[in-house]
Design an enzyme around this catalytic site. Structure first.
Site, PDB file in Angstrom:
ATOM      1  N   SER A 139       8.884  -5.004  34.331  1.00 34.15           N
ATOM      2  CA  SER A 139       8.634  -5.705  33.084  1.00 34.15           C
ATOM      3  C   SER A 139       7.799  -6.947  33.399  1.00 34.15           C
ATOM      4  O   SER A 139       6.876  -6.880  34.220  1.00 34.15           O
ATOM      5  CB  SER A 139       9.961  -6.057  32.399  1.00 34.15           C
ATOM      6  OG  SER A 139       9.723  -6.744  31.186  1.00 34.15           O
ATOM      7  N   SER A 140       8.118  -8.075  32.786  1.00 35.90           N
ATOM      8  CA  SER A 140       7.376  -9.324  33.011  1.00 35.90           C
ATOM      9  C   SER A 140       8.155 -10.464  32.380  1.00 35.90           C
ATOM     10  O   SER A 140       8.914 -10.256  31.420  1.00 35.90           O
ATOM     11  CB  SER A 140       5.983  -9.240  32.373  1.00 35.90           C
ATOM     12  OG  SER A 140       5.372 -10.515  32.301  1.00 35.90           O
ATOM     13  N   TYR A 153       1.458  -7.209  24.957  1.00 36.34           N
ATOM     14  CA  TYR A 153       1.993  -7.179  26.314  1.00 36.34           C
ATOM     15  C   TYR A 153       3.411  -7.756  26.342  1.00 36.34           C
ATOM     16  O   TYR A 153       4.335  -7.137  26.891  1.00 36.34           O
ATOM     17  CB  TYR A 153       1.076  -7.974  27.241  1.00 36.34           C
ATOM     18  CG  TYR A 153       1.526  -8.003  28.684  1.00 36.34           C
ATOM     19  CD1 TYR A 153       1.305  -6.916  29.521  1.00 36.34           C
ATOM     20  CD2 TYR A 153       2.149  -9.135  29.221  1.00 36.34           C
ATOM     21  CE1 TYR A 153       1.709  -6.945  30.853  1.00 36.34           C
ATOM     22  CE2 TYR A 153       2.555  -9.169  30.543  1.00 36.34           C
ATOM     23  CZ  TYR A 153       2.323  -8.075  31.353  1.00 36.34           C
ATOM     24  OH  TYR A 153       2.732  -8.104  32.670  1.00 36.34           O
ATOM     25  N   LYS A 157       6.782  -5.510  26.950  1.00 33.18           N
ATOM     26  CA  LYS A 157       7.570  -5.817  28.144  1.00 33.18           C
ATOM     27  C   LYS A 157       9.015  -6.171  27.767  1.00 33.18           C
ATOM     28  O   LYS A 157       9.949  -5.878  28.525  1.00 33.18           O
ATOM     29  CB  LYS A 157       6.925  -6.943  28.939  1.00 33.18           C
ATOM     30  CG  LYS A 157       5.649  -6.533  29.667  1.00 33.18           C
ATOM     31  CD  LYS A 157       5.871  -5.359  30.613  1.00 33.18           C
ATOM     32  CE  LYS A 157       4.670  -5.118  31.520  1.00 33.18           C
ATOM     33  NZ  LYS A 157       4.845  -3.919  32.383  1.00 33.18           N
ATOM     34  N   ILE A 186       1.520 -13.269  39.524  1.00 31.23           N
ATOM     35  CA  ILE A 186       1.386 -12.760  40.890  1.00 31.23           C
ATOM     36  C   ILE A 186      -0.099 -12.629  41.218  1.00 31.23           C
ATOM     37  O   ILE A 186      -0.868 -12.039  40.466  1.00 31.23           O
ATOM     38  CB  ILE A 186       2.072 -11.392  41.041  1.00 31.23           C
ATOM     39  CG1 ILE A 186       3.544 -11.465  40.606  1.00 31.23           C
ATOM     40  CG2 ILE A 186       1.941 -10.895  42.473  1.00 31.23           C
ATOM     41  CD1 ILE A 186       4.414 -12.399  41.421  1.00 31.23           C
TER      42      ILE A 186
END
Length: 250
Positions: A139-140, A153, A157, A186
């Site tokens: 996920s995020s 997004y 997520k 990241i």
């Protein structure tokens, strides 16, 4: 750090595994003894990563696959299962990074970030039941807060986190654990944040300044958590999504 884990004899499938976080997961599993299959759209990058996996001396399989295509996913998972001799671990890592609040943005996020998880898990389920395996979904942190820059997004997520909980409840009776990771920002060569560092430094620095440790994360730092969740060390953990963000949400 992958050597702290032992995946000897395990068979892992990583959807979205040719670069970034997915590549690090694949290499970590292979280094720890697993046979690994990866898929992505780009054949050249896919083959390069497959060769890196094979260098650890275990079976390595790769398949070109459009993860927005359910039928293509089913074919890939079947090929991966045949190549590896089964599936113990399924990692759903792909993202379409839909950002625009329109049909295109919502369509790609729904197809790749959500439905690819549904399709891949359904395709792998018989093998996972036989192996009493596990699933890890990516996920995020965007799924845990408002995401004004990329509404599809963030919303999808969030749905991935919810579906991870639901999968865990559905598949516990089959001995299958389902967990997730929610990475923060990241950075890796050729990745989204690497591009933003050059082409949108204001946004890059906004993210950088939001992280207490003063740097963006590395793919390996997410991969290590995935390896833990897929390992026997996490045998009593299911239905959880672990944030890996260096305190960015703080």
């Amino acid at each position: 750090m992958a050597m702290a884990f032992d995946f000897t004899g395990k068979r892992a499938v990583i959807c979205g595994g040719s670069r970034g976080i997915g590549r690090s997961i694949a290499l970590g599993l292979a280094e720890a003894g697993a046979a690994v299959s990866i898929c992505a759209r780009g054949a050249e990058t896919l083959e390069r990563t497959r060769a890196e996996i094979a260098a650890f001396g275990h079976p390595a399989h790769a398949g070109v696959c459009d993860l927005a295509d359910g039928a293509a996913i089913a074919r890939y998972v079947a090929d991966a299962e045949a190549a590896l001799g089964g599936i113990d671990i399924l990692v759903n890592n792909a993202s379409g990074f839909g950002s625009s609040d329109d049909e295109k943005g919502w369509g790609i996020s729904m197809a790749v970030d959500m439905m690819a998880i549904v399709h891949a898990t359904h395709a792998a389920l018989p093998a996972l039941k036989q192996a009493k395996g596990c699933v890890v979904n990516t996920s995020s942190i965007s799924g845990l807060r408002a995401a004004a820059r990329q509404p599809p997004y963030g919303a999808i997520k969030a749905a991935v986190i919810h579906y991870t909980h639901t999968q865990a409840a559905m598949y516990a009776k089959d001995g299958i654990r389902v967990n997730g990771v929610a990475p923060g920002s990241i950075e890796f060569p050729g990745g989204l944040w690497d591009d933003r560092k050059t082409n949108n430094p204001a946004l890059y620095n906004l993210a950088l300044n939001s992280i207490p440790f003063g740097r963006l994360g590395h793919p390996e730092e997410v991969a290590n958590v995935v390896l833990f969740l897929a390992s026997p060390y996490a045998s009593w953990i299911t239905g959880q999504t672990i944030v890996v963000d260096g305190g960015q949400l703080l």
